[in-house]
Write a protein that holds these residues in place. Structure first.
Motif, PDB file in Angstrom:
ATOM      1  N   VAL A  67      42.639 -45.978   9.026  1.00 23.29           N
ATOM      2  CA  VAL A  67      43.180 -45.918  10.381  1.00 23.29           C
ATOM      3  C   VAL A  67      44.626 -46.400  10.358  1.00 23.29           C
ATOM      4  O   VAL A  67      44.930 -47.467   9.818  1.00 23.29           O
ATOM      5  CB  VAL A  67      42.348 -46.780  11.351  1.00 23.29           C
ATOM      6  CG1 VAL A  67      42.931 -46.700  12.756  1.00 23.29           C
ATOM      7  CG2 VAL A  67      40.892 -46.328  11.356  1.00 23.29           C
ATOM      8  N   GLU A  68      45.498 -45.598  10.941  1.00 24.76           N
ATOM      9  CA  GLU A  68      46.921 -45.936  11.018  1.00 24.76           C
ATOM     10  C   GLU A  68      47.315 -46.133  12.477  1.00 24.76           C
ATOM     11  O   GLU A  68      46.979 -45.317  13.335  1.00 24.76           O
ATOM     12  CB  GLU A  68      47.770 -44.823  10.409  1.00 24.76           C
ATOM     13  CG  GLU A  68      49.276 -45.073  10.509  1.00 24.76           C
ATOM     14  CD  GLU A  68      50.094 -43.918   9.955  1.00 24.76           C
ATOM     15  OE1 GLU A  68      51.316 -43.887  10.171  1.00 24.76           O
ATOM     16  OE2 GLU A  68      49.493 -43.032   9.304  1.00 24.76           O
ATOM     17  N   VAL A  69      48.011 -47.230  12.756  1.00 22.32           N
ATOM     18  CA  VAL A  69      48.486 -47.534  14.105  1.00 22.32           C
ATOM     19  C   VAL A  69      50.005 -47.446  14.111  1.00 22.32           C
ATOM     20  O   VAL A  69      50.672 -48.012  13.237  1.00 22.32           O
ATOM     21  CB  VAL A  69      48.034 -48.934  14.561  1.00 22.32           C
ATOM     22  CG1 VAL A  69      48.548 -49.234  15.966  1.00 22.32           C
ATOM     23  CG2 VAL A  69      46.519 -49.040  14.524  1.00 22.32           C
ATOM     24  N   THR A  75      55.151 -46.499  11.980  1.00 24.83           N
ATOM     25  CA  THR A  75      53.892 -47.090  11.542  1.00 24.83           C
ATOM     26  C   THR A  75      53.932 -48.613  11.631  1.00 24.83           C
ATOM     27  O   THR A  75      54.856 -49.259  11.121  1.00 24.83           O
ATOM     28  CB  THR A  75      53.572 -46.676  10.095  1.00 24.83           C
ATOM     29  OG1 THR A  75      53.467 -45.250  10.028  1.00 24.83           O
ATOM     30  CG2 THR A  75      52.261 -47.294   9.630  1.00 24.83           C
ATOM     31  N   LEU A  76      52.929 -49.182  12.292  1.00 22.75           N
ATOM     32  CA  LEU A  76      52.801 -50.638  12.376  1.00 22.75           C
ATOM     33  C   LEU A  76      51.914 -51.187  11.268  1.00 22.75           C
ATOM     34  O   LEU A  76      52.071 -52.336  10.850  1.00 22.75           O
ATOM     35  CB  LEU A  76      52.214 -51.035  13.735  1.00 22.75           C
ATOM     36  CG  LEU A  76      53.016 -50.623  14.972  1.00 22.75           C
ATOM     37  CD1 LEU A  76      52.270 -51.031  16.232  1.00 22.75           C
ATOM     38  CD2 LEU A  76      54.401 -51.247  14.944  1.00 22.75           C
ATOM     39  N   GLY A  77      50.970 -50.374  10.816  1.00 24.70           N
ATOM     40  CA  GLY A  77      50.081 -50.816   9.756  1.00 24.70           C
ATOM     41  C   GLY A  77      48.945 -49.847   9.541  1.00 24.70           C
ATOM     42  O   GLY A  77      48.684 -48.961  10.369  1.00 24.70           O
ATOM     43  N   GLN A 110      45.760 -42.912  14.388  1.00 22.35           N
ATOM     44  CA  GLN A 110      45.389 -41.733  13.602  1.00 22.35           C
ATOM     45  C   GLN A 110      44.335 -42.115  12.577  1.00 22.35           C
ATOM     46  O   GLN A 110      44.477 -43.103  11.852  1.00 22.35           O
ATOM     47  CB  GLN A 110      46.616 -41.145  12.904  1.00 22.35           C
ATOM     48  CG  GLN A 110      46.319 -39.864  12.136  1.00 22.35           C
ATOM     49  CD  GLN A 110      47.572 -39.230  11.570  1.00 22.35           C
ATOM     50  OE1 GLN A 110      48.675 -39.682  11.854  1.00 22.35           O
ATOM     51  NE2 GLN A 110      47.411 -38.186  10.773  1.00 22.35           N
ATOM     52  N   ARG A 111      43.283 -41.321  12.510  1.00 21.73           N
ATOM     53  CA  ARG A 111      42.182 -41.572  11.579  1.00 21.73           C
ATOM     54  C   ARG A 111      42.170 -40.517  10.485  1.00 21.73           C
ATOM     55  O   ARG A 111      42.315 -39.326  10.750  1.00 21.73           O
ATOM     56  CB  ARG A 111      40.855 -41.542  12.330  1.00 21.73           C
ATOM     57  CG  ARG A 111      39.629 -41.782  11.454  1.00 21.73           C
ATOM     58  CD  ARG A 111      38.361 -41.409  12.187  1.00 21.73           C
ATOM     59  NE  ARG A 111      38.324 -39.977  12.474  1.00 21.73           N
ATOM     60  CZ  ARG A 111      37.399 -39.385  13.229  1.00 21.73           C
ATOM     61  NH1 ARG A 111      36.464 -40.110  13.801  1.00 21.73           N
ATOM     62  NH2 ARG A 111      37.431 -38.081  13.438  1.00 21.73           N
ATOM     63  N   THR A 112      41.982 -40.987   9.258  1.00 26.58           N
ATOM     64  CA  THR A 112      41.790 -40.098   8.121  1.00 26.58           C
ATOM     65  C   THR A 112      40.428 -40.390   7.522  1.00 26.58           C
ATOM     66  O   THR A 112      40.152 -41.525   7.121  1.00 26.58           O
ATOM     67  CB  THR A 112      42.880 -40.309   7.056  1.00 26.58           C
ATOM     68  OG1 THR A 112      44.164 -40.121   7.650  1.00 26.58           O
ATOM     69  CG2 THR A 112      42.713 -39.324   5.909  1.00 26.58           C
ATOM     70  N   GLY A 113      39.557 -39.390   7.469  1.00 26.83           N
ATOM     71  CA  GLY A 113      38.207 -39.610   6.988  1.00 26.83           C
ATOM     72  C   GLY A 113      37.204 -39.538   8.127  1.00 26.83           C
ATOM     73  O   GLY A 113      37.495 -39.023   9.212  1.00 26.83           O
ATOM     74  N   GLY A 114      36.010 -40.069   7.884  1.00 21.26           N
ATOM     75  CA  GLY A 114      34.946 -39.990   8.875  1.00 21.26           C
ATOM     76  C   GLY A 114      34.561 -41.346   9.426  1.00 21.26           C
ATOM     77  O   GLY A 114      34.514 -42.343   8.696  1.00 21.26           O
ATOM     78  N   TYR A 118      37.260 -47.446  17.689  1.00 18.46           N
ATOM     79  CA  TYR A 118      37.305 -48.067  19.016  1.00 18.46           C
ATOM     80  C   TYR A 118      38.559 -48.930  19.084  1.00 18.46           C
ATOM     81  O   TYR A 118      38.850 -49.682  18.150  1.00 18.46           O
ATOM     82  CB  TYR A 118      36.068 -48.933  19.263  1.00 18.46           C
ATOM     83  CG  TYR A 118      34.777 -48.148  19.262  1.00 18.46           C
ATOM     84  CD1 TYR A 118      34.289 -47.589  20.435  1.00 18.46           C
ATOM     85  CD2 TYR A 118      34.061 -47.960  18.084  1.00 18.46           C
ATOM     86  CE1 TYR A 118      33.108 -46.865  20.440  1.00 18.46           C
ATOM     87  CE2 TYR A 118      32.878 -47.234  18.076  1.00 18.46           C
ATOM     88  CZ  TYR A 118      32.402 -46.689  19.255  1.00 18.46           C
ATOM     89  OH  TYR A 118      31.239 -45.970  19.256  1.00 18.46           O
ATOM     90  N   ALA A 119      39.302 -48.815  20.163  1.00 18.47           N
ATOM     91  CA  ALA A 119      40.571 -49.543  20.264  1.00 18.47           C
ATOM     92  C   ALA A 119      40.710 -50.192  21.630  1.00 18.47           C
ATOM     93  O   ALA A 119      40.252 -49.659  22.645  1.00 18.47           O
ATOM     94  CB  ALA A 119      41.742 -48.599  20.014  1.00 18.47           C
ATOM     95  N   ASN A 120      41.330 -51.359  21.644  1.00 21.63           N
ATOM     96  CA  ASN A 120      41.681 -52.057  22.878  1.00 21.63           C
ATOM     97  C   ASN A 120      43.131 -52.502  22.786  1.00 21.63           C
ATOM     98  O   ASN A 120      43.630 -52.804  21.696  1.00 21.63           O
ATOM     99  CB  ASN A 120      40.795 -53.296  23.093  1.00 21.63           C
ATOM    100  CG  ASN A 120      39.368 -52.919  23.416  1.00 21.63           C
ATOM    101  OD1 ASN A 120      39.089 -52.362  24.459  1.00 21.63           O
ATOM    102  ND2 ASN A 120      38.464 -53.212  22.486  1.00 21.63           N
ATOM    103  N   ALA A 121      43.798 -52.551  23.921  1.00 22.54           N
ATOM    104  CA  ALA A 121      45.183 -53.016  23.961  1.00 22.54           C
ATOM    105  C   ALA A 121      45.318 -54.083  25.038  1.00 22.54           C
ATOM    106  O   ALA A 121      44.794 -53.923  26.146  1.00 22.54           O
ATOM    107  CB  ALA A 121      46.138 -51.858  24.246  1.00 22.54           C
ATOM    108  N   TYR A 122      45.990 -55.179  24.724  1.00 24.40           N
ATOM    109  CA  TYR A 122      46.241 -56.262  25.665  1.00 24.40           C
ATOM    110  C   TYR A 122      47.743 -56.485  25.758  1.00 24.40           C
ATOM    111  O   TYR A 122      48.439 -56.511  24.744  1.00 24.40           O
ATOM    112  CB  TYR A 122      45.558 -57.562  25.217  1.00 24.40           C
ATOM    113  CG  TYR A 122      44.052 -57.481  25.188  1.00 24.40           C
ATOM    114  CD1 TYR A 122      43.305 -57.734  26.336  1.00 24.40           C
ATOM    115  CD2 TYR A 122      43.381 -57.143  24.022  1.00 24.40           C
ATOM    116  CE1 TYR A 122      41.927 -57.653  26.315  1.00 24.40           C
ATOM    117  CE2 TYR A 122      41.996 -57.063  23.991  1.00 24.40           C
ATOM    118  CZ  TYR A 122      41.274 -57.322  25.142  1.00 24.40           C
ATOM    119  OH  TYR A 122      39.903 -57.236  25.115  1.00 24.40           O
ATOM    120  N   LEU A 123      48.226 -56.637  26.968  1.00 28.90           N
ATOM    121  CA  LEU A 123      49.654 -56.845  27.191  1.00 28.90           C
ATOM    122  C   LEU A 123      49.854 -58.074  28.061  1.00 28.90           C
ATOM    123  O   LEU A 123      49.264 -58.187  29.133  1.00 28.90           O
ATOM    124  CB  LEU A 123      50.276 -55.623  27.874  1.00 28.90           C
ATOM    125  CG  LEU A 123      51.759 -55.739  28.268  1.00 28.90           C
ATOM    126  CD1 LEU A 123      52.622 -55.852  27.018  1.00 28.90           C
ATOM    127  CD2 LEU A 123      52.182 -54.548  29.119  1.00 28.90           C
TER     128      LEU A 123
END
Length: 294
Positions: A67-69, A75-77, A110-114, A118-123
């Motif tokens: 998973v790439e963010v 790219t952050l990581g 972005q996901r590579t593979g299978g 699930y993602a959450n964002a806090y600001l």
């Protein structure tokens, strides 16, 4: 919760990829007591068993993906997720200060593979705006302020021994106030906090910031008599706090009175809502300005 868990087991066996099945999983997760467990050890055991069964039936227990963010295309990581590190990988990416410049930004995952992602964002922000706006998602709080005036009515009735008795009925006339309204020193206002909850929650505190120059009419702590929530009110120097053990889903209200004391122009900071054991569950009302004249 036990009935929902059994139904999730059925859906996982019959149609694990159906949107209704994923929706029921989300409902169970969102309705954890204090954000960590369910109402009882029995409910907790059934819920965990049902969610684990769903993960196995849907294949989410054996991901093989990277998973790439990224933010604004940068790219952050990246993090690799598989069966071995499914519950131990560090998938947190933090941006602070100058990393987030003013303006619009896009967060991409972005996901590579299978596997399921699930993602959450806090600001968290500090605003220099003059006006503070209402905010909140799962729990919301808004505030209405009204000028109140006693309009007593005298009526005749019959006493215990049959003699005529005159009694005074206390009635309150409420006049809604707009932001920036002017009051005379000594006048009373009623603050109504309107609480809106999307789910059933427990152990919340609603704190209403008093405007300087106003004092609570009822200065004693205690349970609010006109509330079906069983709210415990605690007046303080700067706030009036309400502690609620159980907040059902829906819309509710709390009321209390303040008296205008010191002439001047004041701003009441927003009322806030927060779950005591899940601080990420929170919301706030807008601020409110009032003037007091002699």
């Amino acid at each position: 919760m036990e009935a929902h868990a059994w139904y999730l087991k059925l859906l996982s066996a019959v149609k694990p990829a159906d949107p209704d099945t994923r929706g029921l999983v989300k409902y169970l997760v969102n309705n954890r007591k204090n954000g960590h467990y369910w109402e009882s050890t029995r409910d907790t055991a059934y819920a965990i068993e049902a969610i684990a069964g769903y993960m196995k039936a849907s294949g989410e227990d054996a991901p093989e993906m990277e998973v790439e963010v990224a933010m604004d295309g940068k790219t952050l990581g990246k993090v690799a997720v598989n069966r071995d590190n499914l519950f131990s990988f560090d998938g947190t990416f933090t941006l602070t200060g100058k990393d987030v410049s003013p303006g619009r930004h896009e967060i991409g995952i972005q996901r590579t593979g299978g596997g399921a992602v699930y993602a959450n964002a806090y600001l968290e922000v500090f605003s220099l705006e003059d006006r503070l706006r209402e905010a909140g998602l799962e729990v919301k709080v808004s505030r209405k302020i009204s000028r109140i005036k006693e309009t007593g009515k005298q009526s005749d009735t019959v006493g215990r021994t049959g003699q005529p008795v005159s009694q005074q009925e206390e009635r309150l006339q409420r006049t809604p106030l707009e932001d920036g309204a002017t009051l005379a020193s000594g006048e009373r206002i009623e603050v109504e906090l309107i609480l809106e909850s999307k789910n059933d929650y427990e152990y919340l505190v609603f704190s209403d910031a008093k405007a300087a120059g106003f004092d609570a009419v009822d200065a004693l702590s205690g349970y609010v008599g006109n509330s079906a929530l069983g709210a415990y009110m605690e007046p303080r120097d700067r706030t009036v706090d309400f502690f609620i053990r159980s907040l059902p889903r829906g819309t509710h209200s709390l009321r209390y009175q303040l008296r205008a004391e010191t002439p001047g122009t004041y701003k009441a900071l927003p009322a806030t809502a927060e779950a005591m054991y899940a601080p990420e569950l929170r919301g706030n009302s807008a601020d409110f300005r009032l003037k007091v004249r002699e």
